[in-house]
Design a protein around this motif. Structure first.
Motif, PDB file in Angstrom:
ATOM      1  N   PRO A   2      -3.164   8.047  -6.815  1.00 53.63           N
ATOM      2  CA  PRO A   2      -3.272   6.164  -6.402  1.00 53.63           C
ATOM      3  C   PRO A   2      -4.376   6.886  -6.236  1.00 53.63           C
ATOM      4  O   PRO A   2      -5.546   7.897  -5.706  1.00 53.63           O
ATOM      5  N   LYS A   3      -5.539   5.511  -5.998  1.00 54.82           N
ATOM      6  CA  LYS A   3      -7.160   5.947  -5.869  1.00 54.82           C
ATOM      7  C   LYS A   3      -7.037   5.610  -4.120  1.00 54.82           C
ATOM      8  O   LYS A   3      -7.007   4.269  -4.210  1.00 54.82           O
ATOM      9  N   LEU A  29       1.517  -0.976  -0.238  1.00 54.51           N
ATOM     10  CA  LEU A  29      -0.522  -0.129  -0.418  1.00 54.51           C
ATOM     11  C   LEU A  29       0.661   1.018   0.111  1.00 54.51           C
ATOM     12  O   LEU A  29       0.385   2.046  -1.159  1.00 54.51           O
ATOM     13  N   GLU A  30       2.057   1.370   0.482  1.00 53.33           N
ATOM     14  CA  GLU A  30       3.130   2.525   0.781  1.00 53.33           C
ATOM     15  C   GLU A  30       3.601   2.453  -0.491  1.00 53.33           C
ATOM     16  O   GLU A  30       3.849   4.102  -1.266  1.00 53.33           O
ATOM     17  N   LEU A  66      -9.884   8.699   3.458  1.00 52.74           N
ATOM     18  CA  LEU A  66     -11.449   8.947   3.063  1.00 52.74           C
ATOM     19  C   LEU A  66     -11.517  10.831   3.184  1.00 52.74           C
ATOM     20  O   LEU A  66     -12.494  11.128   2.312  1.00 52.74           O
ATOM     21  N   HIS A  67     -10.658  11.455   3.645  1.00 48.27           N
ATOM     22  CA  HIS A  67     -11.064  12.656   3.366  1.00 48.27           C
ATOM     23  C   HIS A  67      -9.797  12.495   2.180  1.00 48.27           C
ATOM     24  O   HIS A  67     -10.264  13.717   1.097  1.00 48.27           O
ATOM     25  N   ALA A  68      -9.125  12.122   1.902  1.00 42.67           N
ATOM     26  CA  ALA A  68      -8.105  12.125   0.485  1.00 42.67           C
ATOM     27  C   ALA A  68      -9.445  12.191  -0.634  1.00 42.67           C
ATOM     28  O   ALA A  68      -9.313  12.878  -1.580  1.00 42.67           O
ATOM     29  N   SER A  69     -10.204  10.827  -0.535  1.00 43.24           N
ATOM     30  CA  SER A  69     -11.139  10.630  -1.457  1.00 43.24           C
ATOM     31  C   SER A  69     -12.113  11.763  -1.977  1.00 43.24           C
ATOM     32  O   SER A  69     -12.911  11.990  -3.147  1.00 43.24           O
TER      33      SER A  69
END
Length: 228
Positions: free
Chosen positions: A99-100, A90-91, A155-158
């Motif tokens: 990245p999604k 993931l990193e 969540l905030h980045a999405s």
């Protein structure tokens, strides 16, 4: 006649009339044990849903149910190691240009990571039995806090929140990885070596499959999707 006043006598008769009937000899007798199989199942379900709250209660019955659910320690160690690999993947995925974050967030609930809470708490229980409970408990708490923070960042980045940076996400991943390392230090060396061998055997087919698809332009993304 009794000296009970008429009004009180009526109330007493009403209470007696609402008492449950005595079971006849043809009906099944009630269980003589105060703890039925159904109550144990319900308690076990409660522990799996709210493990930290049940552990903090310190009830001997809660501890009994949790112990009954534990598998041998070597069952949990490979899963924790594979979860570490998943976080490292993931990193790397976060280093991609775009990245999604919804996919990244799903990864925290998929693959080996899906059972991380159960696995690390089981390892911590064995550590507690071995006199290393404080170290293990701190590692579990630190790991879970970092993952909760990471989930919030995703969540905030999405939602296109500019305050949720990739660097802060990678920082939380590294905290979780360090906490898992600390937890695994409580595992006896022979069991840890055995767990690593099992995890390596599980990884090998995946690695060979990825090598055979070296023409794929995004192998890291493909590996991530395979874990989801």
């Amino acid at each position: 006649m009794s000296s009970i006043p008429l009004g009180a006598r009526g109330a007493l008769l009403r209470r007696l009339s609402h008492r449950p009937p005595v079971c006849s000899s043809s009906s099944s007798p009630p269980s003589s044990s105060p703890v039925t199989r159904r109550s144990v199942s319900i308690a076990a379900l409660f522990l799996s849903t709210f493990p930290s709250r049940a552990a903090s209660a310190g009830s001997p019955f809660d501890k009994y149910v949790k112990r009954k659910k534990l598998e041998p320690l070597e069952t949990y160690v490979p899963a924790v190691l594979l979860t570490q690999d998943q976080f490292k993947d993931l990193e790397k995925y976060l280093e991609m240009e775009q990245p999604k974050y919804d996919i990244s967030r799903s990864l925290l609930r998929s693959g080996p990571a899906a059972s991380l809470r159960v696995n690390i708490r089981a390892v911590a229980q064995y550590a507690d039995d071995d006199g290393k409970g404080k170290l293990a408990s701190n590692a579990v708490d630190q790991c879970l806090r970092a993952l909760e923070d990471l989930d919030s960042l995703f969540l905030h980045a999405s939602r296109n929140d500019p305050t949720a940076s990739v660097e802060s996400m990678k920082s939380k991943i590294n905290i979780a990885l360090g906490a898992l390392d600390s937890l695994l230090e409580t595992v006896p060396s022979e069991l840890l070596d055995k767990g690593r061998a099992i995890a390596e055997a599980y990884r090998s087919p995946i690695d060979q499959n990825n090598e055979s698809k070296s023409e794929d332009p995004d192998p890291e993304l493909k590996q991530l999707e395979a874990l989801l």
